[in-house]
Design an enzyme around this catalytic site. Structure first.
Site, PDB file in Angstrom:
ATOM      1  N   CYS A 111      -4.185  -3.005  -0.026  1.00  0.00           N
ATOM      2  CA  CYS A 111      -3.384  -3.378   1.537  1.00  0.00           C
ATOM      3  C   CYS A 111      -4.041  -3.004   2.277  1.00  0.00           C
ATOM      4  O   CYS A 111      -3.462  -2.989   4.225  1.00  0.00           O
ATOM      5  CB  CYS A 111      -1.975  -4.016   0.859  1.00  0.00           C
ATOM      6  SG  CYS A 111      -1.715  -5.408   0.249  1.00  0.00           S
ATOM      7  N   HIS A 251       0.981  -3.404   8.185  1.00  0.00           N
ATOM      8  CA  HIS A 251       0.730  -4.503   7.494  1.00  0.00           C
ATOM      9  C   HIS A 251       1.600  -5.085   6.939  1.00  0.00           C
ATOM     10  O   HIS A 251       3.176  -4.679   6.970  1.00  0.00           O
ATOM     11  CB  HIS A 251      -0.153  -3.521   6.189  1.00  0.00           C
ATOM     12  CG  HIS A 251      -0.121  -4.113   4.839  1.00  0.00           C
ATOM     13  ND1 HIS A 251      -0.560  -5.683   5.570  1.00  0.00           N
ATOM     14  CD2 HIS A 251      -0.070  -4.462   3.285  1.00  0.00           C
ATOM     15  CE1 HIS A 251      -0.563  -6.009   3.366  1.00  0.00           C
ATOM     16  NE2 HIS A 251       0.313  -5.333   2.791  1.00  0.00           N
ATOM     17  N   ASN A 281       1.674 -12.350   3.083  1.00  0.00           N
ATOM     18  CA  ASN A 281       1.012 -11.152   2.451  1.00  0.00           C
ATOM     19  C   ASN A 281      -0.738 -11.365   2.405  1.00  0.00           C
ATOM     20  O   ASN A 281      -0.518 -12.134   1.515  1.00  0.00           O
ATOM     21  CB  ASN A 281       1.698 -10.390   1.300  1.00  0.00           C
ATOM     22  CG  ASN A 281       0.691  -8.449   0.922  1.00  0.00           C
ATOM     23  OD1 ASN A 281      -0.024  -8.341   1.876  1.00  0.00           O
ATOM     24  ND2 ASN A 281       1.377  -8.224   0.755  1.00  0.00           N
TER      25      ASN A 281
END
Length: 325
Positions: A111, A251, A281
């Site tokens: 990520c 993020h 996500n």
């Protein structure tokens, strides 16, 4: 010379899976998911792949930048969910969009990947090696999600985001990048088991599907501590104050993590835009998708300073400062 973002693009699948539909798959509820994550729905690929979404996002970014594919010197793709090991996803994108001059490279920092890829692109430009670089984050996490595991299946979605980074006169900023491999088991995605003439027969466990596994509490505590530290450090290294920053583009992993970061560094919530409620996500795609949305909503203006910060498996983290032009 320094690298600046000249165009953004994104691609998200049309199919959505909302929390009510997830209630039919695992023992959970819309209220429980929203309270703990802020997620309402996520987009799930049907016919699209991580590579096809990456190419679509790239085409939009190029069109916005008013540059042709053959003007690209490099394609950097951040992904941990490519459908194939070889060729690289960057090569697939090159073939699809016709960027025949580009050097192609995939990068995996989970990520944190888009931050790492963006910093890498700027380094190439500042070194005078390249002028125009496509930076893409693309993930098809639905393929590596265990849809019977309520601890992870509520979190992840599919999508791609892209930016065109081009050379411009001026000084570059100093990134903050880090990794802690000793905590790698907190967030994992195993690969297939290799068999050699000396390994013996594969077991049932070896042949079982490979899915994302996560220690949620460990990852939450890590992100809530490390991201504020990275933000403070990147501001210090670049001699900027919090008042100089228009937005913190983080993020999109969990609403509570973003809120915890804002509280810890003492900045108001409005400076931390979120779209996790719509996409979940999307790993390395989340920051470029959010940038793309912010630009579409006319939230970004020339001269705005932004902090981009990511965190993820590895464990890894990173923060960079960009000035919108």
């Amino acid at each position: 010379m320094t690298g600046i973002i000249k165009g953004t693009g994104a691609c998200v699948p049309r199919n959505t899976l909302d929390n009510r539909e997830l209630e039919k798959l695992v023992e959970t509820s819309d209220k429980w998911i929203q309270e703990r994550t802020g997620i309402q729905r996520r987009h799930i690929a049907a016919k699209d792949t991580a590579a096809s979404m990456a190419a679509k996002a790239a085409k939009e970014a190029l069109a916005q930048a008013k540059l042709k594919p053959e003007q690209m010197d490099m394609i950097l793709v951040s992904t941990m969910s490519s459908e194939e090991v070889m060729p690289s996803m960057a090569c697939r994108v090159q073939d699809e969009i016709g960027a025949f001059r580009a050097v192609c490279l995939d990068l995996n920092a989970a990520c944190s990947g888009f931050i790492m890829a963006y910093a890498t692109a700027c380094a190439y430009i500042e070194a005078g090696l390249f002028q125009n670089i496509l930076v893409i984050g693309s993930e098809c996490l639905s393929n590596v999600t265990d849809w019977s595991d309520r601890g992870t299946c509520i979190l992840f979605g599919d999508g791609a985001g892209a930016v065109v980074v081009t050379a411009a006169h001026g000084r570059g900023t100093i990134p903050v990048l880090g990794s802690d491999g000793t905590k790698g088991e907190a967030l994992t995605l195993k690969n297939r088991k290799n068999q050699t003439p000396f390994s013996g027969p594969l077991t049932k466990e070896d042949l079982s599907p490979c899915y994302i596994r996560m220690d949620g509490q460990t990852v939450f505590k890590f992100a809530a501590r490390k991201v504020p530290e990275a933000i403070e450090e990147v501001l210090l290294k670049n001699k900027l104050r919090k008042g100089d920053i228009k937005y913190y583009v983080l993020h999109q992993a969990n609403k509570r993590i973003v809120e915890a970061v804002a509280k810890r560094i003492g900045e108001p919530a409005y400076k931390f835009p979120m779209n996790i409620q719509e996409y979940g996500n999307t790993s390395s795609a989340s920051i470029p998708i959010l940038l793309w949305e912010m630009q579409k909503q006319n939230m970004l203006h020339p001269g705005d300073n932004l902090v981009l910060a990511g965190f993820g498996g590895g464990l890894t983290w990173g923060a960079v400062i960009i000035t919108w032009r």
